[in-house]
Design a protein around this motif. Structure first.
Motif, PDB file in Angstrom:
ATOM      1  N   ILE A  81       0.872  -1.175   0.000  1.00  0.00           N
ATOM      2  CA  ILE A  81       0.000   0.000   0.000  1.00  0.00           C
ATOM      3  C   ILE A  81       0.907   1.222   0.000  1.00  0.00           C
ATOM      4  CG2 ILE A  81      -1.804   1.241   1.254  1.00  0.00           C
ATOM      5  CD1 ILE A  81      -2.554  -1.528   2.499  1.00  0.00           C
ATOM      6  N   VAL A  82       0.905   1.979  -1.099  1.00  0.00           N
ATOM      7  CA  VAL A  82       1.937   2.996  -1.321  1.00  0.00           C
ATOM      8  C   VAL A  82       1.630   4.340  -0.679  1.00  0.00           C
ATOM      9  CG1 VAL A  82       2.572   1.916  -3.509  1.00  0.00           C
ATOM     10  CG2 VAL A  82       0.969   3.855  -3.509  1.00  0.00           C
ATOM     11  N   ASP A  83       0.512   4.478   0.016  1.00  0.00           N
ATOM     12  CA  ASP A  83       0.155   5.762   0.627  1.00  0.00           C
ATOM     13  C   ASP A  83       1.309   6.303   1.454  1.00  0.00           C
ATOM     14  OD1 ASP A  83      -2.118   4.507  -0.288  1.00  0.00           O
ATOM     15  OD2 ASP A  83      -3.371   5.099   1.400  1.00  0.00           O
ATOM     16  N   ASP A  84       1.522   7.629   1.401  1.00  0.00           N
ATOM     17  CA  ASP A  84       2.582   8.234   2.213  1.00  0.00           C
ATOM     18  C   ASP A  84       2.375   7.933   3.690  1.00  0.00           C
ATOM     19  OD1 ASP A  84       4.171   9.620   0.203  1.00  0.00           O
ATOM     20  OD2 ASP A  84       2.412  10.879  -0.096  1.00  0.00           O
ATOM     21  N   VAL A  85       1.119   7.988   4.145  1.00  0.00           N
ATOM     22  CA  VAL A  85       0.769   7.648   5.525  1.00  0.00           C
ATOM     23  C   VAL A  85      -0.547   6.879   5.483  1.00  0.00           C
ATOM     24  CG1 VAL A  85       0.326   8.481   7.864  1.00  0.00           C
ATOM     25  CG2 VAL A  85       1.840   9.787   6.348  1.00  0.00           C
ATOM     26  N   ALA A  86      -0.499   5.604   5.803  1.00  0.00           N
ATOM     27  CA  ALA A  86      -1.702   4.778   5.721  1.00  0.00           C
ATOM     28  C   ALA A  86      -2.616   5.004   6.909  1.00  0.00           C
ATOM     29  CB  ALA A  86      -1.312   3.299   5.642  1.00  0.00           C
ATOM     30  N   PHE A  87      -3.897   5.040   6.625  1.00  0.00           N
ATOM     31  CA  PHE A  87      -4.981   5.020   7.615  1.00  0.00           C
ATOM     32  C   PHE A  87      -4.959   6.225   8.553  1.00  0.00           C
ATOM     33  CE2 PHE A  87      -4.392   0.181   7.136  1.00  0.00           C
ATOM     34  CZ  PHE A  87      -5.029   0.202   5.906  1.00  0.00           C
ATOM     35  N   ILE A  88      -4.691   7.397   7.975  1.00  0.00           N
ATOM     36  CA  ILE A  88      -4.811   8.635   8.753  1.00  0.00           C
ATOM     37  C   ILE A  88      -6.246   8.780   9.256  1.00  0.00           C
ATOM     38  CG2 ILE A  88      -4.751  11.155   8.618  1.00  0.00           C
ATOM     39  CD1 ILE A  88      -2.507  10.923   6.581  1.00  0.00           C
ATOM     40  N   ARG A  89      -7.191   8.495   8.370  1.00  0.00           N
ATOM     41  CA  ARG A  89      -8.606   8.555   8.730  1.00  0.00           C
ATOM     42  C   ARG A  89      -9.078   7.149   9.071  1.00  0.00           C
ATOM     43  NH1 ARG A  89      -8.937  13.886   9.554  1.00  0.00           N
ATOM     44  NH2 ARG A  89      -8.650  15.132   7.655  1.00  0.00           N
ATOM     45  N   PRO A  90      -9.354   6.872  10.318  1.00  0.00           N
ATOM     46  CA  PRO A  90      -9.703   5.494  10.703  1.00  0.00           C
ATOM     47  C   PRO A  90     -10.945   4.984  10.004  1.00  0.00           C
ATOM     48  CG  PRO A  90     -10.125   7.045  12.503  1.00  0.00           C
ATOM     49  CD  PRO A  90      -9.342   7.783  11.477  1.00  0.00           C
ATOM     50  N   GLU A  91     -11.928   5.871   9.757  1.00  0.00           N
ATOM     51  CA  GLU A  91     -13.144   5.420   9.099  1.00  0.00           C
ATOM     52  C   GLU A  91     -12.872   4.972   7.661  1.00  0.00           C
ATOM     53  OE1 GLU A  91     -12.774   9.856   8.392  1.00  0.00           O
ATOM     54  OE2 GLU A  91     -12.454   8.456  10.055  1.00  0.00           O
ATOM     55  N   HIS A  92     -11.851   5.548   7.029  1.00  0.00           N
ATOM     56  CA  HIS A  92     -11.496   5.145   5.679  1.00  0.00           C
ATOM     57  C   HIS A  92     -10.841   3.768   5.687  1.00  0.00           C
ATOM     58  CE1 HIS A  92      -9.006   5.586   1.834  1.00  0.00           C
ATOM     59  NE2 HIS A  92     -10.263   5.566   1.434  1.00  0.00           N
ATOM     60  N   GLY A  93      -9.895   3.571   6.609  1.00  0.00           N
ATOM     61  CA  GLY A  93      -9.270   2.253   6.740  1.00  0.00           C
ATOM     62  C   GLY A  93     -10.280   1.177   7.079  1.00  0.00           C
ATOM     63  N   ASP A  94     -11.227   1.496   7.955  1.00  0.00           N
ATOM     64  CA  ASP A  94     -12.270   0.538   8.311  1.00  0.00           C
ATOM     65  C   ASP A  94     -13.189   0.255   7.132  1.00  0.00           C
ATOM     66  OD1 ASP A  94     -11.815  -0.301  10.946  1.00  0.00           O
ATOM     67  OD2 ASP A  94     -12.664   1.533  11.778  1.00  0.00           O
ATOM     68  N   GLY A  95     -13.499   1.291   6.353  1.00  0.00           N
ATOM     69  CA  GLY A  95     -14.390   1.116   5.214  1.00  0.00           C
ATOM     70  C   GLY A  95     -13.800   0.188   4.169  1.00  0.00           C
ATOM     71  N   ILE A  96     -12.506   0.352   3.879  1.00  0.00           N
ATOM     72  CA  ILE A  96     -11.857  -0.536   2.902  1.00  0.00           C
ATOM     73  C   ILE A  96     -11.780  -1.953   3.466  1.00  0.00           C
ATOM     74  CG2 ILE A  96      -9.753  -1.006   1.597  1.00  0.00           C
ATOM     75  CD1 ILE A  96      -9.228   2.010   1.585  1.00  0.00           C
ATOM     76  N   ALA A  97     -11.452  -2.063   4.761  1.00  0.00           N
ATOM     77  CA  ALA A  97     -11.382  -3.391   5.383  1.00  0.00           C
ATOM     78  C   ALA A  97     -12.725  -4.106   5.286  1.00  0.00           C
ATOM     79  CB  ALA A  97     -10.956  -3.256   6.840  1.00  0.00           C
ATOM     80  N   ALA A  98     -13.812  -3.374   5.545  1.00  0.00           N
ATOM     81  CA  ALA A  98     -15.144  -3.986   5.480  1.00  0.00           C
ATOM     82  C   ALA A  98     -15.450  -4.472   4.067  1.00  0.00           C
ATOM     83  CB  ALA A  98     -16.201  -2.982   5.941  1.00  0.00           C
ATOM     84  N   ALA A  99     -15.064  -3.655   3.067  1.00  0.00           N
ATOM     85  CA  ALA A  99     -15.310  -4.053   1.674  1.00  0.00           C
ATOM     86  C   ALA A  99     -14.493  -5.283   1.294  1.00  0.00           C
ATOM     87  CB  ALA A  99     -14.991  -2.882   0.746  1.00  0.00           C
ATOM     88  N   LEU A 100     -13.269  -5.377   1.793  1.00  0.00           N
ATOM     89  CA  LEU A 100     -12.445  -6.564   1.525  1.00  0.00           C
ATOM     90  C   LEU A 100     -13.009  -7.789   2.235  1.00  0.00           C
ATOM     91  CD1 LEU A 100      -8.849  -5.045   1.848  1.00  0.00           C
ATOM     92  CD2 LEU A 100     -10.087  -5.565  -0.253  1.00  0.00           C
ATOM     93  N   GLU A 101     -13.500  -7.594   3.438  1.00  0.00           N
ATOM     94  CA  GLU A 101     -14.087  -8.713   4.187  1.00  0.00           C
ATOM     95  C   GLU A 101     -15.320  -9.260   3.471  1.00  0.00           C
ATOM     96  OE1 GLU A 101     -12.623  -7.003   8.545  1.00  0.00           O
ATOM     97  OE2 GLU A 101     -14.683  -6.689   7.843  1.00  0.00           O
ATOM     98  N   ARG A 102     -16.148  -8.356   2.933  1.00  0.00           N
ATOM     99  CA  ARG A 102     -17.343  -8.821   2.208  1.00  0.00           C
ATOM    100  C   ARG A 102     -16.963  -9.651   0.993  1.00  0.00           C
ATOM    101  NH1 ARG A 102     -19.157  -3.566   3.446  1.00  0.00           N
ATOM    102  NH2 ARG A 102     -18.604  -2.796   1.367  1.00  0.00           N
ATOM    103  N   ARG A 103     -15.842  -9.280   0.357  1.00  0.00           N
ATOM    104  CA  ARG A 103     -15.396 -10.004  -0.833  1.00  0.00           C
ATOM    105  C   ARG A 103     -14.510 -11.203  -0.491  1.00  0.00           C
ATOM    106  NH1 ARG A 103     -16.237  -4.829  -2.008  1.00  0.00           N
ATOM    107  NH2 ARG A 103     -16.722  -4.127  -4.144  1.00  0.00           N
ATOM    108  N   LYS A 104     -14.241 -11.380   0.817  1.00  0.00           N
ATOM    109  CA  LYS A 104     -13.382 -12.481   1.284  1.00  0.00           C
ATOM    110  C   LYS A 104     -12.005 -12.440   0.616  1.00  0.00           C
ATOM    111  CE  LYS A 104     -17.054 -15.706   2.617  1.00  0.00           C
ATOM    112  NZ  LYS A 104     -18.095 -14.672   2.657  1.00  0.00           N
ATOM    113  N   ILE A 105     -11.438 -11.224   0.534  1.00  0.00           N
ATOM    114  CA  ILE A 105     -10.115 -11.034  -0.060  1.00  0.00           C
ATOM    115  C   ILE A 105      -9.071 -11.067   1.046  1.00  0.00           C
ATOM    116  CG2 ILE A 105      -8.596  -9.421  -1.283  1.00  0.00           C
ATOM    117  CD1 ILE A 105     -11.108  -8.348  -2.703  1.00  0.00           C
TER     118      ILE A 105
END
Length: 499
Positions: free
Chosen positions: A233-257
């Protein structure tokens, strides 16, 4: 148009520790292809210069662009431009990328007619208008573009990070991309920009201290399209916004990735958003890069990190508790003496984490460029790779390199030596079983790449192209004067805001 896009050769540290897919170039390629152009990409990190020359002859590009995120690649890029002009008469040659954005006019003059335009700022919104304007000789009218005929309007920011999706299908030898034991490894971008203002960094000046996010669903859709089992994950700083990190995690969990992930973040972000990182460990987060930069308060203040040594060490404890292996970066100050190198070696041996060293380097676009550049001992682009000293060292240069290499070697033996290799047979075996040799090769390449004789010899090479010096000023430049992208007034942030 037939468009060829080129990524230059790997830099010194990329010969060992990592080789990342050129994500920015892939996105520019996608934008050009979406505009109806026939696009070919040549990545010289994994392909040969001979192949590039052959493909220029056979493909006969009408336009050729070179990605310049690193100053050290500028001489090579100019050589490629000269060859393209000779081999494909009438070819429109342009440069773009992070580093060249800050010195576009200077590089254009150095190219002496072999480069027709330079794109300042983000490439995705500029490439299609540039290629259209090139037909009419109007490149200088495109936002963000500099040409011998003039300078266009201010660069535009990409409207949304959701599109275009990187044209990964255009890449060859994708199995050559890796970072550490994550071999092979793809890359993905969730956010762009950084709201902090570290004095040694140009990420915040490039983006005007803006910060943008891809949507959770688009990020998850792109992740689902990636074939590699490992992702950086090439972001300069990952997961500055916790709701954004959680949102992507939830989408990955739904897809079982599930994949294995490597990311970069800050100590204070990890401490503040620990639960987000914990959730990502369940998705496969295994490695984290922390830019500590210094182990004492004085060094942290020098680089304006806005964290304390206690924050850094608490973050390391948090990562250990979460089961995340951390790679620490420390910036080597050219003012270090032998005692300071010894202290750093002792620190590196007392912590379980991997420790990387980078040499303090004033880059155009950073604040230290305006405070340190007048003291440069060289302006050879090729030495601006964070592995060479380009300002005066307190120690004689040969002693400085001896201590630097000695310190790097101690760290290497701890993490990348034969003993580690024997202990990592499971990882090596798994990678070799799948035909992946990048991690295995890096374990034994250190001495050939990092040695004081090579680094000293690099200073003695004939120099054709040199960096410009910053403009003389009565006072330090205003922050807005450093920006490539200016932000809209509605996005203005207090200078002391951190997130």
């Amino acid at each position: 148009m037939r468009v060829m896009l080129v990524h230059p050769s790997a830099l010194m540290y990329s010969e060992i520790f990592l080789r990342l897919e050129p994500l920015g170039l892939e996105r520019v390629a996608a934008a050009a292809r979406d505009a109806g152009h026939e696009v070919r990409v040549v990545d010289l990190q994994v392909l040969s210069r001979d192949l590039l020359d052959r493909e220029i002859a056979s493909f006969r590009p009408e336009a050729l662009g070179v990605s310049l995120n690193y100053l050290a690649n500028i001489p090579e890029a100019i050589d490629i431009a000269r060859h393209a002009k000779a081999a494909a008469p009438g070819c429109f040659v342009f440069f773009g990328g992070h580093s060249v954005s800050f010195i576009a006019e200077h590089v254009l003059r150095q190219a002496d007619g072999s480069v027709d335009a330079i794109v300042r700022g983000e490439g995705e919104p500029a490439v299609a208008p540039l290629l259209a304007a090139a037909r009419d000789g109007a490149a200088h009218t495109v936002p963000g573009v500099v040409s011998p005929d003039g300078r266009g309007p201010a660069p535009k920011l990409l409207d949304s990070l959701d599109r275009p999706r990187p044209a990964r299908d255009l890449m060859r030898r994708r199995n050559r991309y890796f970072i550490g034991e994550l071999d092979p490894c793809a890359s993905i971008e969730f956010t762009r920009g950084c709201p902090w203002d570290c004095s040694f960094c140009s990420a915040w000046t490039f983006y005007g201290r803006s910060y943008r996010k891809a949507s959770s669903e688009a990020a998850a859709d792109e992740m689902a399209s990636i074939r590699e089992p490992n992702v950086f994950i090439v972001d300069d700083v990952a997961f500055i916004r916790p709701e954004h990190g959680d949102g992507i995690a939830a989408a990955l969990e739904r897809r079982k990735i599930r994949k294995r992930y490597y990311l970069e973040t800050r100590s204070d972000v990890l401490l503040r958003n620990e639960e987000v990182f914990r959730r990502w460990t369940r998705l496969g987060l295994r490695y984290m890069f922390l830019g500590m930069e210094a182990i004492d308060a004085e060094g942290l203040d020098l680089y304006r990190k806005r964290v304390s040594p206690d924050d850094n060490f608490r973050a390391l404890e948090t990562a250990r508790r979460l089961g995340i292996m951390v790679a620490i970066n420390l910036i080597v100050d050219p003012a270090w003496d032998e005692e300071r190198f010894r202290t750093v070696r002792e620190f590196a041996m007392t912590v379980p984490e991997i420790v990387h060293l980078t040499v303090m380097t004033p880059y155009p676009g950073t604040e230290i460029w305006h405070t340190e550049a007048r003291h440069l001992t060289t302006r050879d682009y090729r030495l601006f790779d964070i592995q060479h000293a380009v300002v005066p060292t307190k120690l004689p240069l040969d002693v400085f390199y001896r201590e630097l290499v000695r310190t790097q070697a101690v760290i290497n033996r701890k993490h990348l030596g034969l003993k580690t290799a024997v202990g990592a047979m499971r990882v090596l075996g798994r990678n070799l079983l799948h035909g992946q040799t990048n991690f295995a090769r890096m374990l034994w390449k250190f001495g050939r790449v990092y040695n004081e004789d090579r680094q000293l010899a690099d200073h003695r090479r004939p120099v054709e192209f040199e960096l410009p010096l910053p403009q003389r000023r009565v006072s330090a430049p205003a922050r807005q004067d450093l920006y490539i992208h200016a932000r809209a007034a509605t996005h203005t942030r207090r200078p002391d805001a951190a997130n």
